[in-house]
Design a protein around this motif. Structure first.
Motif, PDB file in Angstrom:
ATOM      1  N   VAL A  80     -20.346  -4.370  23.464  1.00  0.00           N
ATOM      2  CA  VAL A  80     -20.801  -4.084  24.814  1.00  0.00           C
ATOM      3  C   VAL A  80     -22.147  -3.374  24.715  1.00  0.00           C
ATOM      4  CG1 VAL A  80     -20.224  -2.889  26.960  1.00  0.00           C
ATOM      5  CG2 VAL A  80     -18.403  -3.776  25.526  1.00  0.00           C
ATOM      6  N   TYR A  81     -23.042  -3.676  25.641  1.00  0.00           N
ATOM      7  CA  TYR A  81     -24.312  -2.962  25.725  1.00  0.00           C
ATOM      8  C   TYR A  81     -24.239  -1.996  26.897  1.00  0.00           C
ATOM      9  CZ  TYR A  81     -26.267  -6.197  22.365  1.00  0.00           C
ATOM     10  OH  TYR A  81     -26.510  -6.910  21.220  1.00  0.00           O
ATOM     11  N   SER A  82     -24.736  -0.787  26.686  1.00  0.00           N
ATOM     12  CA  SER A  82     -24.680   0.223  27.731  1.00  0.00           C
ATOM     13  C   SER A  82     -25.985   1.025  27.746  1.00  0.00           C
ATOM     14  CB  SER A  82     -23.502   1.168  27.484  1.00  0.00           C
ATOM     15  OG  SER A  82     -23.465   2.174  28.461  1.00  0.00           O
ATOM     16  N   TYR A  83     -26.423   1.376  28.953  1.00  0.00           N
ATOM     17  CA  TYR A  83     -27.586   2.246  29.084  1.00  0.00           C
ATOM     18  C   TYR A  83     -27.214   3.664  28.677  1.00  0.00           C
ATOM     19  CZ  TYR A  83     -30.252  -1.317  31.515  1.00  0.00           C
ATOM     20  OH  TYR A  83     -30.943  -2.461  31.819  1.00  0.00           O
ATOM     21  N   VAL A  84     -28.181   4.395  28.150  1.00  0.00           N
ATOM     22  CA  VAL A  84     -27.962   5.761  27.702  1.00  0.00           C
ATOM     23  C   VAL A  84     -28.402   6.719  28.803  1.00  0.00           C
ATOM     24  CG1 VAL A  84     -28.544   7.488  25.969  1.00  0.00           C
ATOM     25  CG2 VAL A  84     -28.331   5.100  25.303  1.00  0.00           C
ATOM     26  N   ASP A  85     -27.511   7.617  29.199  1.00  0.00           N
ATOM     27  CA  ASP A  85     -27.819   8.660  30.182  1.00  0.00           C
ATOM     28  C   ASP A  85     -28.064   9.973  29.453  1.00  0.00           C
ATOM     29  OD1 ASP A  85     -27.416   6.968  32.368  1.00  0.00           O
ATOM     30  OD2 ASP A  85     -25.271   7.415  32.417  1.00  0.00           O
ATOM     31  N   VAL A  86     -28.872  10.827  30.051  1.00  0.00           N
ATOM     32  CA  VAL A  86     -29.100  12.169  29.514  1.00  0.00           C
ATOM     33  C   VAL A  86     -28.420  13.146  30.464  1.00  0.00           C
ATOM     34  CG1 VAL A  86     -30.791  13.858  28.782  1.00  0.00           C
ATOM     35  CG2 VAL A  86     -31.305  11.433  28.558  1.00  0.00           C
ATOM     36  N   VAL A  87     -27.519  13.961  29.928  1.00  0.00           N
ATOM     37  CA  VAL A  87     -26.812  14.944  30.745  1.00  0.00           C
ATOM     38  C   VAL A  87     -27.205  16.348  30.316  1.00  0.00           C
ATOM     39  CG1 VAL A  87     -24.862  13.415  31.209  1.00  0.00           C
ATOM     40  CG2 VAL A  87     -24.784  14.906  29.237  1.00  0.00           C
ATOM     41  N   ASP A  88     -27.043  17.289  31.207  1.00  0.00           N
ATOM     42  CA  ASP A  88     -27.335  18.712  30.950  1.00  0.00           C
ATOM     43  C   ASP A  88     -28.793  18.935  30.545  1.00  0.00           C
ATOM     44  OD1 ASP A  88     -24.661  19.223  31.470  1.00  0.00           O
ATOM     45  OD2 ASP A  88     -24.093  19.125  29.360  1.00  0.00           O
ATOM     46  N   ILE A  89     -29.725  18.382  31.296  1.00  0.00           N
ATOM     47  CA  ILE A  89     -31.148  18.573  31.010  1.00  0.00           C
ATOM     48  C   ILE A  89     -31.556  19.967  31.492  1.00  0.00           C
ATOM     49  CG2 ILE A  89     -33.472  17.688  31.456  1.00  0.00           C
ATOM     50  CD1 ILE A  89     -32.144  15.004  32.156  1.00  0.00           C
ATOM     51  N   PRO A  90     -32.275  20.740  30.671  1.00  0.00           N
ATOM     52  CA  PRO A  90     -32.760  22.041  31.125  1.00  0.00           C
ATOM     53  C   PRO A  90     -33.675  21.882  32.352  1.00  0.00           C
ATOM     54  CG  PRO A  90     -32.989  21.833  28.745  1.00  0.00           C
ATOM     55  CD  PRO A  90     -32.591  20.501  29.258  1.00  0.00           C
ATOM     56  N   LEU A  91     -33.650  22.900  33.217  1.00  0.00           N
ATOM     57  CA  LEU A  91     -34.394  22.818  34.474  1.00  0.00           C
ATOM     58  C   LEU A  91     -35.903  22.763  34.275  1.00  0.00           C
ATOM     59  CD1 LEU A  91     -32.285  25.317  36.591  1.00  0.00           C
ATOM     60  CD2 LEU A  91     -32.242  22.815  36.664  1.00  0.00           C
ATOM     61  N   ASP A  92     -36.412  23.307  33.162  1.00  0.00           N
ATOM     62  CA  ASP A  92     -37.854  23.342  32.954  1.00  0.00           C
ATOM     63  C   ASP A  92     -38.387  22.108  32.225  1.00  0.00           C
ATOM     64  OD1 ASP A  92     -36.578  24.041  30.607  1.00  0.00           O
ATOM     65  OD2 ASP A  92     -38.199  25.360  29.951  1.00  0.00           O
ATOM     66  N   ASP A 112     -28.873  19.566  26.544  1.00  0.00           N
ATOM     67  CA  ASP A 112     -28.945  21.028  26.597  1.00  0.00           C
ATOM     68  C   ASP A 112     -29.782  21.636  25.473  1.00  0.00           C
ATOM     69  OD1 ASP A 112     -27.110  20.276  24.705  1.00  0.00           O
ATOM     70  OD2 ASP A 112     -25.540  21.668  25.331  1.00  0.00           O
ATOM     71  N   LYS A 113     -30.014  20.893  24.397  1.00  0.00           N
ATOM     72  CA  LYS A 113     -30.833  21.400  23.291  1.00  0.00           C
ATOM     73  C   LYS A 113     -32.185  20.708  23.223  1.00  0.00           C
ATOM     74  CE  LYS A 113     -26.838  22.773  20.620  1.00  0.00           C
ATOM     75  NZ  LYS A 113     -26.046  22.615  19.420  1.00  0.00           N
ATOM     76  N   LEU A 114     -32.581  20.062  24.320  1.00  0.00           N
ATOM     77  CA  LEU A 114     -33.885  19.404  24.347  1.00  0.00           C
ATOM     78  C   LEU A 114     -35.002  20.428  24.257  1.00  0.00           C
ATOM     79  CD1 LEU A 114     -33.671  16.653  27.118  1.00  0.00           C
ATOM     80  CD2 LEU A 114     -33.939  16.316  24.683  1.00  0.00           C
ATOM     81  N   LYS A 115     -36.050  20.030  23.574  1.00  0.00           N
ATOM     82  CA  LYS A 115     -37.258  20.843  23.541  1.00  0.00           C
ATOM     83  C   LYS A 115     -38.423  19.935  23.909  1.00  0.00           C
ATOM     84  CE  LYS A 115     -37.751  20.311  18.540  1.00  0.00           C
ATOM     85  NZ  LYS A 115     -36.731  19.363  18.296  1.00  0.00           N
ATOM     86  N   GLU A 116     -39.558  20.502  24.153  1.00  0.00           N
ATOM     87  CA  GLU A 116     -40.714  19.719  24.562  1.00  0.00           C
ATOM     88  C   GLU A 116     -41.157  18.811  23.414  1.00  0.00           C
ATOM     89  OE1 GLU A 116     -44.948  20.340  26.873  1.00  0.00           O
ATOM     90  OE2 GLU A 116     -44.094  22.011  25.781  1.00  0.00           O
TER      91      GLU A 116
END
Length: 137
Positions: free
Chosen positions: A45-57, A92-96
């Motif tokens: 199956v192919y599925s699109y990837v969602d990003v959850v818990d993105i920091p507000l900034d 949640d651990k994304l950085k610039e």
């Protein structure tokens, strides 16, 4: 006369050892049922990837690749019509800048299991959101 001889031959063929024929049919049917019940099938199956818990900034500019191929395994008899699959990454651990994050999968049914996800990681490009108050200063 000929027809009667032919009918007699057919009766002999059909009814000779009839109990053994019925027994062998039942055994073959049960064996077939057992094999088909145990057979596992693989589904891709192919599925699109969602990003959850993105920091507000932060703002996600791009996900590369935006789709992943998910290979599932389950019993052949199970239906996949109502199967819901969600592919996502935790932000949640994304950085610039550039981030390499593993893909996680959630299935709506416990009758299937995830065999593989290709690619296992996606690259997410995130940038700081510029605040309107900082531009006025």
């Amino acid at each position: 006369m000929k027809v009667e001889k032919e009918l007699k031959k057919i009766r002999i063929i059909i009814f000779n050892n009839l109990p053994l024929k019925i027994l062998s049919f039942i055994v073959a049917f049960l064996l077939w049922m057992n094999v088909t019940a145990q057979t596992k099938s693989k589904i891709q199956v192919y599925s699109y990837v969602d990003v959850v818990d993105i920091p507000l900034d932060l703002e996600v500019k791009r996900i590369k690749p935006d789709k992943v191929k998910i290979t599932l395994e389950g019993k052949l008899s199970e239906r996949t019509d109502n199967l819901k699959i969600k592919a996502f990454v935790r932000g949640d651990k994304l950085k610039e800048g550039k981030n390499v994050i593993p893909v996680e999968i959630v299935l709506s049914s416990s009758k299937y299991r995830v065999i593989s996800v290709e690619p296992e990681n996606v690259i997410i490009y995130a940038y700081k959101i510029s605040n309107g108050n900082e531009e006025n200063k």
